[in-house]
Design a protein around this motif. Structure first.
Motif, PDB file in Angstrom:
ATOM      1  N   VAL A  73      15.594   7.567  60.766  1.00 39.91           N
ATOM      2  CA  VAL A  73      14.737   8.312  59.866  1.00 39.91           C
ATOM      3  C   VAL A  73      13.365   7.666  59.835  1.00 39.91           C
ATOM      4  CG1 VAL A  73      14.455   9.096  57.472  1.00 39.91           C
ATOM      5  CG2 VAL A  73      16.749   8.839  58.431  1.00 39.91           C
ATOM      6  N   CYS A  74      12.325   8.483  59.840  1.00 40.04           N
ATOM      7  CA  CYS A  74      10.956   7.993  59.708  1.00 40.04           C
ATOM      8  C   CYS A  74      10.545   8.140  58.249  1.00 40.04           C
ATOM      9  CB  CYS A  74      10.032   8.805  60.618  1.00 40.04           C
ATOM     10  SG  CYS A  74       8.373   8.123  60.742  1.00 40.04           S
ATOM     11  N   GLY A  75      10.161   7.027  57.635  1.00 38.24           N
ATOM     12  CA  GLY A  75       9.760   7.070  56.233  1.00 38.24           C
ATOM     13  C   GLY A  75       9.003   5.818  55.849  1.00 38.24           C
ATOM     14  N   THR A  76       8.600   5.775  54.600  1.00 35.53           N
ATOM     15  CA  THR A  76       7.835   4.625  54.115  1.00 35.53           C
ATOM     16  C   THR A  76       8.750   3.633  53.411  1.00 35.53           C
ATOM     17  OG1 THR A  76       7.285   5.838  52.096  1.00 35.53           O
ATOM     18  CG2 THR A  76       5.667   5.884  53.870  1.00 35.53           C
ATOM     19  N   ARG A  81       4.470   1.208  54.076  1.00 38.09           N
ATOM     20  CA  ARG A  81       4.364   1.192  55.538  1.00 38.09           C
ATOM     21  C   ARG A  81       5.302   2.238  56.127  1.00 38.09           C
ATOM     22  NH1 ARG A  81       5.770  -5.005  56.220  1.00 38.09           N
ATOM     23  NH2 ARG A  81       7.391  -4.123  54.910  1.00 38.09           N
ATOM     24  N   LEU A  82       4.834   2.929  57.152  1.00 37.37           N
ATOM     25  CA  LEU A  82       5.647   3.935  57.821  1.00 37.37           C
ATOM     26  C   LEU A  82       6.511   3.247  58.870  1.00 37.37           C
ATOM     27  CD1 LEU A  82       6.077   6.982  57.677  1.00 37.37           C
ATOM     28  CD2 LEU A  82       4.333   7.239  59.443  1.00 37.37           C
ATOM     29  N   LEU A  83       7.838   3.382  58.720  1.00 42.41           N
ATOM     30  CA  LEU A  83       8.799   2.697  59.581  1.00 42.41           C
ATOM     31  C   LEU A  83       9.863   3.665  60.076  1.00 42.41           C
ATOM     32  CD1 LEU A  83       9.634  -0.413  57.334  1.00 42.41           C
ATOM     33  CD2 LEU A  83       7.963  -0.318  59.183  1.00 42.41           C
ATOM     34  N   TRP A  84      10.586   3.221  61.106  1.00 41.48           N
ATOM     35  CA  TRP A  84      11.849   3.848  61.490  1.00 41.48           C
ATOM     36  C   TRP A  84      12.935   3.077  60.774  1.00 41.48           C
ATOM     37  CZ3 TRP A  84      11.911   8.378  63.477  1.00 41.48           C
ATOM     38  CH2 TRP A  84      10.884   8.803  64.314  1.00 41.48           C
ATOM     39  N   PHE A  85      13.934   3.815  60.273  1.00 39.41           N
ATOM     40  CA  PHE A  85      15.082   3.219  59.609  1.00 39.41           C
ATOM     41  C   PHE A  85      16.359   3.696  60.285  1.00 39.41           C
ATOM     42  CE2 PHE A  85      11.832   3.331  56.366  1.00 39.41           C
ATOM     43  CZ  PHE A  85      11.991   2.143  55.684  1.00 39.41           C
ATOM     44  N   TRP A  86      17.306   2.759  60.503  1.00 38.67           N
ATOM     45  CA  TRP A  86      18.650   3.143  60.893  1.00 38.67           C
ATOM     46  C   TRP A  86      19.258   3.830  59.673  1.00 38.67           C
ATOM     47  CZ3 TRP A  86      19.656   2.240  65.851  1.00 38.67           C
ATOM     48  CH2 TRP A  86      19.136   1.109  66.483  1.00 38.67           C
ATOM     49  N   GLN A  87      20.013   4.883  59.871  1.00 38.28           N
ATOM     50  CA  GLN A  87      20.744   5.510  58.765  1.00 38.28           C
ATOM     51  C   GLN A  87      22.219   5.226  58.964  1.00 38.28           C
ATOM     52  OE1 GLN A  87      19.894   9.618  57.575  1.00 38.28           O
ATOM     53  NE2 GLN A  87      22.095   9.942  57.484  1.00 38.28           N
TER      54      GLN A  87
END
Length: 131
Positions: A73-76, A81-87
């Motif tokens: 997921v792309c989020g802050t 900060r705008l990051l990629w997150f593992w879900q």
């Protein structure tokens, strides 16, 4: 109050437009690495490795082994900060998903490399078996 950046004001609409571009770029980068990828609502990229799919027509294998899949997921983050997150799945079916930072959202190559490494199929013995 609206924050600003060198490119202009940061608004929810500008973040949405940016995450839309980033999700498309990541999906393209994953496809270039031999994975399947599709963009989903909520700035998500759903990636899978077709080499991990169960054999066609084997219903039992499909139920027991859904294949190699990962959602990012792309989020802050808390600092904006705008990051990629593992879900990840929560600890129970009723739990909401959990998110773990992966990398900066602009670092598409690094994100794609890490996702591809997680979804890879390894031929031969594992490191444990070699010992």
């Amino acid at each position: 109050m609206t924050a600003s950046s060198p490119a202009g004001p940061v608004t929810p609409a500008s973040v949405d437009a940016r995450t839309a571009r980033l999700t498309e770029r990541l999906a393209d980068a994953l496809t270039a690495r031999g994975l399947r990828a599709r963009v989903a609502r909520g700035a998500r990229v759903l990636a899978s490795n077709p080499a991990g799919d169960p054999p066609d027509g084997d219903h039992r294998a499909a139920v027991l082994s859904p294949g190699l899949r990962q959602t990012v997921v792309c989020g802050t983050d808390r600092d904006g900060r705008l990051l990629w997150f593992w879900q990840w799945s929560g600890p129970t079916r009723e739990s909401p998903p959990e998110y773990e930072p992966l990398c900066a959202a602009d670092d598409i190559s690094h994100a794609a490399d890490r996702i591809a490494r997680v979804l890879r199929v390894v031929d031969g013995p594992t490191r444990e078996e070699e010992r």
